[in-house]
Every structure is written in structure tokens, then in C-alpha cells.
Design a protein around this motif. Structure first.
Motif, PDB file in Angstrom:
ATOM      1  N   LEU A 107      -8.465 -12.096   8.066  1.00 38.45           N
ATOM      2  CA  LEU A 107      -9.211 -12.025   9.327  1.00 38.45           C
ATOM      3  C   LEU A 107      -9.270 -10.612   9.914  1.00 38.45           C
ATOM      4  O   LEU A 107     -10.275 -10.221  10.503  1.00 38.45           O
ATOM      5  CB  LEU A 107      -8.593 -12.969  10.374  1.00 38.45           C
ATOM      6  CG  LEU A 107      -8.847 -14.467  10.199  1.00 38.45           C
ATOM      7  CD1 LEU A 107      -8.054 -15.257  11.241  1.00 38.45           C
ATOM      8  CD2 LEU A 107     -10.336 -14.790  10.318  1.00 38.45           C
ATOM      9  N   ILE A 108      -8.176  -9.860   9.765  1.00 38.72           N
ATOM     10  CA  ILE A 108      -8.115  -8.573  10.486  1.00 38.72           C
ATOM     11  C   ILE A 108      -8.692  -7.410   9.686  1.00 38.72           C
ATOM     12  O   ILE A 108      -8.945  -6.341  10.240  1.00 38.72           O
ATOM     13  CB  ILE A 108      -6.666  -8.215  10.908  1.00 38.72           C
ATOM     14  CG1 ILE A 108      -5.766  -8.040   9.688  1.00 38.72           C
ATOM     15  CG2 ILE A 108      -6.107  -9.264  11.869  1.00 38.72           C
ATOM     16  CD1 ILE A 108      -4.397  -7.452  10.008  1.00 38.72           C
ATOM     17  N   LYS A 109      -8.881  -7.623   8.389  1.00 36.85           N
ATOM     18  CA  LYS A 109      -9.355  -6.520   7.556  1.00 36.85           C
ATOM     19  C   LYS A 109     -10.743  -6.073   8.026  1.00 36.85           C
ATOM     20  O   LYS A 109     -11.654  -6.893   8.122  1.00 36.85           O
ATOM     21  CB  LYS A 109      -9.412  -6.984   6.102  1.00 36.85           C
ATOM     22  CG  LYS A 109      -9.342  -5.869   5.097  1.00 36.85           C
ATOM     23  CD  LYS A 109      -9.112  -6.466   3.716  1.00 36.85           C
ATOM     24  CE  LYS A 109      -9.182  -5.409   2.648  1.00 36.85           C
ATOM     25  NZ  LYS A 109      -8.840  -5.978   1.348  1.00 36.85           N
ATOM     26  N   GLY A 110     -10.865  -4.780   8.323  1.00 36.84           N
ATOM     27  CA  GLY A 110     -12.155  -4.239   8.751  1.00 36.84           C
ATOM     28  C   GLY A 110     -12.423  -4.380  10.247  1.00 36.84           C
ATOM     29  O   GLY A 110     -13.449  -3.916  10.736  1.00 36.84           O
ATOM     30  N   LYS A 111     -11.494  -5.017  10.960  1.00 35.73           N
ATOM     31  CA  LYS A 111     -11.717  -5.227  12.402  1.00 35.73           C
ATOM     32  C   LYS A 111     -11.130  -4.069  13.218  1.00 35.73           C
ATOM     33  O   LYS A 111     -10.152  -3.434  12.785  1.00 35.73           O
ATOM     34  CB  LYS A 111     -11.069  -6.539  12.847  1.00 35.73           C
ATOM     35  CG  LYS A 111     -11.639  -7.768  12.153  1.00 35.73           C
ATOM     36  CD  LYS A 111     -12.635  -8.477  13.042  1.00 35.73           C
ATOM     37  CE  LYS A 111     -13.432  -9.573  12.362  1.00 35.73           C
ATOM     38  NZ  LYS A 111     -12.760 -10.509  11.519  1.00 35.73           N
TER      39      LYS A 111
ATOM     40  N   ILE B 141       0.869  -1.185   0.000  1.00 36.15           N
ATOM     41  CA  ILE B 141       0.000   0.000   0.000  1.00 36.15           C
ATOM     42  C   ILE B 141       0.905   1.235   0.000  1.00 36.15           C
ATOM     43  O   ILE B 141       1.735   1.389   0.895  1.00 36.15           O
ATOM     44  CB  ILE B 141      -0.903   0.045   1.263  1.00 36.15           C
ATOM     45  CG1 ILE B 141      -1.720  -1.253   1.375  1.00 36.15           C
ATOM     46  CG2 ILE B 141      -1.802   1.267   1.245  1.00 36.15           C
ATOM     47  CD1 ILE B 141      -2.541  -1.335   2.664  1.00 36.15           C
ATOM     48  N   ASP B 142       0.771   2.055  -1.035  1.00 36.45           N
ATOM     49  CA  ASP B 142       1.519   3.318  -1.040  1.00 36.45           C
ATOM     50  C   ASP B 142       0.913   4.220   0.032  1.00 36.45           C
ATOM     51  O   ASP B 142      -0.294   4.231   0.218  1.00 36.45           O
ATOM     52  CB  ASP B 142       1.398   4.006  -2.408  1.00 36.45           C
ATOM     53  CG  ASP B 142       2.098   3.196  -3.492  1.00 36.45           C
ATOM     54  OD1 ASP B 142       3.087   2.504  -3.149  1.00 36.45           O
ATOM     55  OD2 ASP B 142       1.646   3.220  -4.650  1.00 36.45           O
ATOM     56  N   ASN B 143       1.739   4.978   0.679  1.00 37.59           N
ATOM     57  CA  ASN B 143       1.275   5.907   1.723  1.00 37.59           C
ATOM     58  C   ASN B 143       0.424   5.217   2.790  1.00 37.59           C
ATOM     59  O   ASN B 143      -0.631   5.728   3.171  1.00 37.59           O
ATOM     60  CB  ASN B 143       0.459   7.061   1.113  1.00 37.59           C
ATOM     61  CG  ASN B 143       1.227   7.733  -0.008  1.00 37.59           C
ATOM     62  OD1 ASN B 143       2.425   7.974   0.120  1.00 37.59           O
ATOM     63  ND2 ASN B 143       0.542   7.997  -1.108  1.00 37.59           N
TER      64      ASN B 143
ATOM     65  N   ASN C 241      -3.581   0.253   6.613  1.00 40.41           N
ATOM     66  CA  ASN C 241      -4.210   1.564   6.673  1.00 40.41           C
ATOM     67  C   ASN C 241      -5.167   1.567   7.854  1.00 40.41           C
ATOM     68  O   ASN C 241      -6.169   0.849   7.854  1.00 40.41           O
ATOM     69  CB  ASN C 241      -4.967   1.892   5.375  1.00 40.41           C
ATOM     70  CG  ASN C 241      -4.102   2.768   4.478  1.00 40.41           C
ATOM     71  OD1 ASN C 241      -3.157   3.414   4.959  1.00 40.41           O
ATOM     72  ND2 ASN C 241      -4.407   2.780   3.195  1.00 40.41           N
ATOM     73  N   VAL C 242      -4.798   2.324   8.866  1.00 40.74           N
ATOM     74  CA  VAL C 242      -5.591   2.364  10.086  1.00 40.74           C
ATOM     75  C   VAL C 242      -6.342   3.690  10.129  1.00 40.74           C
ATOM     76  O   VAL C 242      -5.762   4.749   9.896  1.00 40.74           O
ATOM     77  CB  VAL C 242      -4.681   2.233  11.333  1.00 40.74           C
ATOM     78  CG1 VAL C 242      -5.485   2.387  12.611  1.00 40.74           C
ATOM     79  CG2 VAL C 242      -3.944   0.903  11.314  1.00 40.74           C
ATOM     80  N   GLU C 243      -7.654   3.609  10.380  1.00 38.99           N
ATOM     81  CA  GLU C 243      -8.449   4.825  10.564  1.00 38.99           C
ATOM     82  C   GLU C 243      -9.124   4.740  11.911  1.00 38.99           C
ATOM     83  O   GLU C 243      -9.868   3.783  12.163  1.00 38.99           O
ATOM     84  CB  GLU C 243      -9.516   4.940   9.464  1.00 38.99           C
ATOM     85  CG  GLU C 243      -8.954   5.507   8.149  1.00 38.99           C
ATOM     86  CD  GLU C 243     -10.021   5.552   7.063  1.00 38.99           C
ATOM     87  OE1 GLU C 243      -9.678   5.240   5.925  1.00 38.99           O
ATOM     88  OE2 GLU C 243     -11.196   5.879   7.393  1.00 38.99           O
ATOM     89  N   GLY C 244      -8.876   5.715  12.739  1.00 39.14           N
ATOM     90  CA  GLY C 244      -9.388   5.624  14.108  1.00 39.14           C
ATOM     91  C   GLY C 244      -8.787   4.393  14.755  1.00 39.14           C
ATOM     92  O   GLY C 244      -7.581   4.248  14.808  1.00 39.14           O
ATOM     93  N   LYS C 245      -9.630   3.486  15.183  1.00 37.90           N
ATOM     94  CA  LYS C 245      -9.118   2.263  15.790  1.00 37.90           C
ATOM     95  C   LYS C 245      -9.499   1.045  14.954  1.00 37.90           C
ATOM     96  O   LYS C 245      -9.679  -0.062  15.469  1.00 37.90           O
ATOM     97  CB  LYS C 245      -9.651   2.126  17.219  1.00 37.90           C
ATOM     98  CG  LYS C 245      -8.961   3.071  18.196  1.00 37.90           C
ATOM     99  CD  LYS C 245      -9.361   2.756  19.622  1.00 37.90           C
ATOM    100  CE  LYS C 245      -8.698   3.658  20.638  1.00 37.90           C
ATOM    101  NZ  LYS C 245      -7.257   3.596  20.710  1.00 37.90           N
ATOM    102  N   THR C 246      -9.619   1.270  13.635  1.00 37.84           N
ATOM    103  CA  THR C 246     -10.015   0.156  12.756  1.00 37.84           C
ATOM    104  C   THR C 246      -8.979  -0.051  11.644  1.00 37.84           C
ATOM    105  O   THR C 246      -8.443   0.911  11.094  1.00 37.84           O
ATOM    106  CB  THR C 246     -11.399   0.461  12.119  1.00 37.84           C
ATOM    107  OG1 THR C 246     -12.325   0.664  13.182  1.00 37.84           O
ATOM    108  CG2 THR C 246     -11.862  -0.691  11.248  1.00 37.84           C
ATOM    109  N   ILE C 247      -8.702  -1.321  11.346  1.00 42.67           N
ATOM    110  CA  ILE C 247      -7.807  -1.645  10.227  1.00 42.67           C
ATOM    111  C   ILE C 247      -8.651  -1.650   8.957  1.00 42.67           C
ATOM    112  O   ILE C 247      -9.396  -2.587   8.698  1.00 42.67           O
ATOM    113  CB  ILE C 247      -7.107  -2.995  10.448  1.00 42.67           C
ATOM    114  CG1 ILE C 247      -6.211  -2.913  11.690  1.00 42.67           C
ATOM    115  CG2 ILE C 247      -6.298  -3.383   9.219  1.00 42.67           C
ATOM    116  CD1 ILE C 247      -5.550  -4.214  12.069  1.00 42.67           C
ATOM    117  N   LYS C 248      -8.531  -0.573   8.191  1.00 40.67           N
ATOM    118  CA  LYS C 248      -9.349  -0.427   6.990  1.00 40.67           C
ATOM    119  C   LYS C 248      -8.806  -1.282   5.856  1.00 40.67           C
ATOM    120  O   LYS C 248      -9.546  -1.852   5.067  1.00 40.67           O
ATOM    121  CB  LYS C 248      -9.369   1.053   6.544  1.00 40.67           C
ATOM    122  CG  LYS C 248     -10.266   1.903   7.404  1.00 40.67           C
ATOM    123  CD  LYS C 248     -11.729   1.674   7.051  1.00 40.67           C
ATOM    124  CE  LYS C 248     -12.620   2.530   7.953  1.00 40.67           C
ATOM    125  NZ  LYS C 248     -14.002   2.064   7.947  1.00 40.67           N
TER     126      LYS C 248
END
Lengths: 413, 141
Positions: free
Chosen positions: B77-81, B25-27, B48-55
Motif C-alpha cells: 500500500l505505501i510503496k510510491g505514496k 535494501i542495502d544502503n 528508500n525515501v526520496e523527498g517526501k515519497t516512499i520510493k
């Protein structure tokens, strides 16, 4: 003495000398193909250590009582056996260390640190074990030395022309591996050293893989220093040897100091002991030295020429059989090789190969073999490695081949 | 071959051959590299983490089937969690590879394939490399 080739009776006898070869691993007869990592121990070595602890053990070089004298005698006798084995001139030239790694560090920190100046150059090779890279790198950083590497070609051989170009008036040390632990290449060390000697360069040999696969004669090689480990020569772990020419060693200052390496200690100053004790600080590995001497005697009793001939036969047999599997590629195809075969199997990671073989009782080494620069040269992350000793048989290799076919089947390549 | 089936199962072989979320993932917001010098396993993990979620998550890896499959399964498993859910998964995974599944039914079907890893102590590190790299990446905020 008869050849060991096509001599199953004598090989069976030899195998009987090694208790571990009679065991089963994971319920299958133990097929040991990892002697380049460490060799198994014959009963005579195990017995020599048991005898020491059972019958006469005491600390050496210290006390007046009989057992201490006896332990000292056997320890010093071990030095003499090793002196003869590598044809060193004097017993003072044999220093016991914990292994080849400590031996190489001793050269770096007791010789090179005091004799090299900023801008001086050290030549090693791209196929070194980390033990012959990292001490030099550390020292180079400390003293602003320049470290140069003889490159290797696609077969895993040193490029002679490049070596000639690397030598310069600033070259002070050439240190290289005799037999590559990851490629099996036997390097033309005599020629390499001769060229270095002509311009007064100090020469060091890492004999960790050659002490058990060649006849080592330090006077014939004319090397200034030589390092090896006992556990790769059928002896115990934790013992190794540094050979050094007397005139060089005698001028060197120890980098480990303490008990047993002194002539006199006052509160003001210390006078170091003579050779070889000067470099053997602290209580020594007495069982290691005595065990190693037993290993050397055993090894010589088999006939080194016969061992080398048989191991070469095994190497050729294994190479041929492995090459019959189209999915396998051998890494390291030098013209002159010892019985070490690194290979890759399509894109199956060596660790997966190792685990599947383990279940069948087969022990091979997998990984980078402490030679990350070699892996980089070949553009591979790791290899699987089968290394053979005189206690291996053609049948061991047949079992390996069957195991590799199971790997292929599991991964469906 | 029956003994091997608990380690080299279809799921592992499939994820090894066709790893999910492969690439970079760039950036990215979080990145970490994990090494296992023993076997030369290497993983580059991008989050890519937004807030406390792995986007989003992607990885590139060089390594054995176990380490690659583990990274691939982890990424799925972790995507979106959120962090709490990821922490629970990490703890469960750790429990499975060190203690097996006798006292514990995995909550995720794809974690079941790791139940046998504890029988191969030298391979536990291969299985956990991606998860340790994940913790390291999340600590780099």
C-alpha cells in the motif's frame, strides 16, 4: 487412597472443586491447559479469602483487638503450614514475598550484593526463566561479577560435563530452575547442588514449576535458598515464598525497608527486626498468605503421590497423541519431564494456533514463556505450550488434538 | 469454523505464505526494527525515501500470520505514496483495527481483512506492529 488414573468419578469430584472449570469460554466448555502460567483456584481458597474479609479482617502485627490478633494468627499459621509443606527447619526460614520474582531478587540484592566481590562467578543455566537471569545480570553489571550458563542439549537437558567445567574457585552461587517452564525438563538439582556444596558454593532453587509437580523437601535438597509463587500452587496471585537457611538469612540486610520490619527507629538509626519480619516490610499480603495456606492444605489432601502419578499419566497420554500428528514437533524431550509440553506446528506461528484454539474454548500459552534464551537455543521464535494439572482429563487432551487438526485445516499445511 | 473466517481469511493466509516486498535494501535511507515481546514477533523494515515519497520498501519478519500479512499488505500500500497519503492510510488502518468497519468502509480492498481484528484484542498488537515500525522508521531521518 486409590489411584486417580482411570478414576473418572474422583477426577469429576476434583473438577467440581474448581468453579471456573464449570464455565464456558467463547461458548465452549473451558479446557484449561495453561497451568504452568498459573493454576486455577479451588473453592476452598476462594472461601478462605472471602471468610477473611467477611468475618475477621484487620491489619496484622499491630493492634491489640481481637480481629487483629486473629488475622495475625492466621497469617503466622500460614507460615507454619508452608514450613511443614517444604520441610523447613524453622518458621523464621519462611519469608513471604510477592512471588518467585521478588524472592529471587531478594537473594540477589540482600545476599549476593553484600557477599560477592568483583570477579566472583555465578552459575545459572540456559533454560532459566527471565526471573532467574535478569537480577543476576543486573547485579553482575553493578559489581563486575561473571555470569556463566550451564548449556542445554537438543533434548532440553542440562549438560552435566559442562557444569563440572564451569565450577571454579571463584564460583560463589549456583542458581537454577528445578523444572523448566518452557521445556518441562526436571533437572537433577540434588546432584547439581551436592557438587556445588562440596566446594562451598551457595545454592538457590527456582521452584516455581516444581512446587506443584514434585515433593519438595528443602532439607533433603540441601539448598540454601528456594523461591516459589503461590499462584502456581493453586493459591492467589501476589504471594510467594522465599525459603532461606536461618544462618544465611540471619546475616542478611533487607533491600526493602519501612514499617513492620524494625525493632526500633529513632531519627538517628534503625534496628531491624528479627527473622522473618526483617524481610517483610510494609503491610503484608494477608489474604495471599491465608489463601496460599488453604491451597497447600487442599493440595496435600489430594495426596501428592497420587497427583504426580496422575499428571505423569496425562503427560504420557498427551505426548503420545500429539506425536501422532506428523505436522507437530515437540520441543523439550528430556528423559525426566513434568506435565508441560511445548510444541511447534510446521511454520504456523504459535499465536495463530492460540487464537484458533481459543475459539474452541481451549486455553494454551503461546510465545516465548519468558525464556528467550531457550527459544534461541532451539532456533525458534516461539512455541505453543500445553501444561497439565490434576484437574485435566484425557478428554481435554482429545479436544486439544481436534483443535490442532482445525489449525492444520485452516492453514492448509 | 465460520467464526474464524473473519480473521483467517484467504488474503491473510496468502500474504502470510507469499509476503510481498520481502527482503532487505542495502544502503536504505530509513530502517527500523519492531518487536512484540509478548509473542516474539519481529520485523525489520527498510525504506528508500526520496523527498517526501516512499520510493521503495522491503521487510523481513518473524511472526504470526496476522503480523506478517499486515506488514506485507502495508508494504504494497505505501510503496510510491507520499507522507501525507501514508499518514492517511495509517490513521485509517488504526481506526479499522480498533473500531472495526461498521461506520467506515475501507478505502483499500486489502484493508477490509482487518475489519475483524478488533474482536481479538490480544491480536491488535500483531496487526499494528508493522505500522508502528513504519512510523518509527520515518521519524529516523
Amino acid at each position: 487412597m486409590n489411584s486417580l488414573i482411570n478414576n473418572p468419578q474422583e477426577i469429576a469430584q476434583i473438577r467440581n472443586d474448581f468453579p471456573i472449570l464449570q464455565t464456558k469460554m467463547n461458548g465452549k466448555p473451558f479446557i484449561y491447559l495453561d497451568s504452568a502460567a498459573s493454576t486455577q483456584k479451588p473453592k476452598v481458597v476462594i472461601d478462605a479469602i472471602t471468610d477473611l474479609y467477611t468475618n475477621y479482617y484487620s491489619n496484622i502485627h499491630r493492634s491489640v483487638y481481637h480481629y487483629s490478633q486473629l488475622s495475625t494468627e492466621r497469617y503466622e499459621n500460614a507460615r507454619e503450614i508452608i514450613r511443614k509443606f517444604i520441610n523447613a527447619n524453622r518458621f523464621e526460614e519462611i519469608i513471604f514475598t510477592s512471588g518467585a520474582t521478588e524472592s529471587l531478587n531478594l537473594i540477589a540484592y540482600s545476599y549476593a550484593r553484600f557477599n560477592l566481590q568483583e570477579g566472583d562467578e555465578i552459575i545459572i543455566t540456559e533454560m532459566e526463566h527471565h526471573a532467574n537471569i535478569v537480577p543476576w545480570q543486573q547485579l553482575a553489571k553493578e559489581k563486575n561479577l561473571i555470569l556463566k550458563y550451564i548449556p542445554i542439549n537438543e533434548r532440553g537437558e542440562l549438560v552435566w560435563e559442562e557444569y563440572a567445567k564451569l565450577l571454579s574457585p571463584r564460583t560463589k552461587i549456583v542458581s537454577l530452575v528445578h523444572i523448566s517452564n518452557s521445556l518441562g525438563t526436571i533437572n537433577p538439582v540434588k546432584e547439581i547442588f551436592a557438587k556445588a556444596k562440596k566446594v562451598g558454593v551457595v545454592t538457590c532453587l527456582d521452584a516455581s514449576q516444581s512446587i506443584q509437580h514434585t515433593q519438595i523437601d528443602v532439607q533433603d535438597l540441601d539448598c540454601d535458598f528456594l523461591a516459589f509463587s503461590g499462584h502456581k500452587l493453586y493459591g492467589p496471585t501476589g504471594i510467594g515464598v522465599l525459603y532461606g537457611k536461618f544462618d544465611l538469612l540471619d546475616k542478611m540486610v533487607p533491600f526493602k525497608t519501612g514499617g513492620d520490619m524494625i525493632k526500633s527507629v529513632t531519627l538517628e538509626k534503625t534496628i531491624f527486626a528479627d527473622l522473618p519480619e526483617r524481610f517483610e516490610a510494609g503491610t503484608q499480603n494477608i489474604e495471599g498468605a491465608i489463601g496460599l495456606a488453604a491451597a497447600v492444605i487442599y493440595f496435600q489432601s489430594l495426596g501428592i503421590d497420587r497427583i504426580l502419578e496422575y499428571e505423569n499419566h496425562l503427560l504420557n497420554y498427551a505426548t503420545e497423541k500429539i506425536m501422532e500428528i506428523p505436522e507437530v514437533k515437540i520441543i523439550g524431550t528430556a528423559e525426566k519431564k513434568a506435565s508441560i509440553i511445548s510444541f511447534i506446528l510446521e511454520d504456523i506461528h504459535p499465536h495463530d494456533i492460540g487464537t484458533i484454539l481459543d475459539k474452541q474454548g481451549i486455553a494454551i500459552r503461546t510465545g516465548q514463556h519468558c525464556t528467550q534464551p531457550v527459544m534461541k537455543c532451539f532456533g525458534i521464535p516461539a512455541t505453543a505450550r500445553a501444561s497439565l494439572a490434576f484437574y485435566n482429563t484425557e478428554e481435554d487432551i482429545n479436544v486439544l488434538i481436534k483443535g490442532l487438526k482445525t489449525v492444520i485445516q485452516t492453514f492448509n499445511v | 469454523m465460520s467464526e474464524l473466517s473473519d480473521l483467517y481469511q484467504e488474503v491473510i493466509l496468502d500474504h502470510n505464505k507469499n509476503p510481498r516486498n520481502w527482503g532487505h535494501i542495502d544502503n536504505c535511507s530509513n530502517h527500523s526494527e519492531g518487536f512484540n515481546p509478548l509473542c516474539g514477533d519481529h520485523i525489520d523494515l527498510f525504506l528508500n525515501v526520496e523527498g517526501k515519497t516512499i520510493k521503495d520498501v522491503k521487510f523481513e519478519a518473524n511472526g504470526c500470520a496476522i503480523s506478517k500479512a499486515s506488514a506485507s499488505i502495508m508494504s504494497a500500500l505505501i510503496k510510491g505514496k507520499n507522507f501525507e497519503e501514508v499518514k492517511a492510510l495509517y490513521d485509517e488502518f488504526h481506526q479499522i483495527v480498533t473500531h472495526g468497519c461498521e461506520d467506515h468502509e475501507p478505502t483499500e480492498i486489502n484493508l477490509e481483512v482487518f475489519c475483524g481484528v478488533k474482536e481479538y484484542p490480544t491480536r491488535v498488537k500483531c496487526a499494528t506492529l508493522a505500522w508502528h515500525t513504519l512510523v518509527d522508521a520515518l521519524n529516523k531521518v
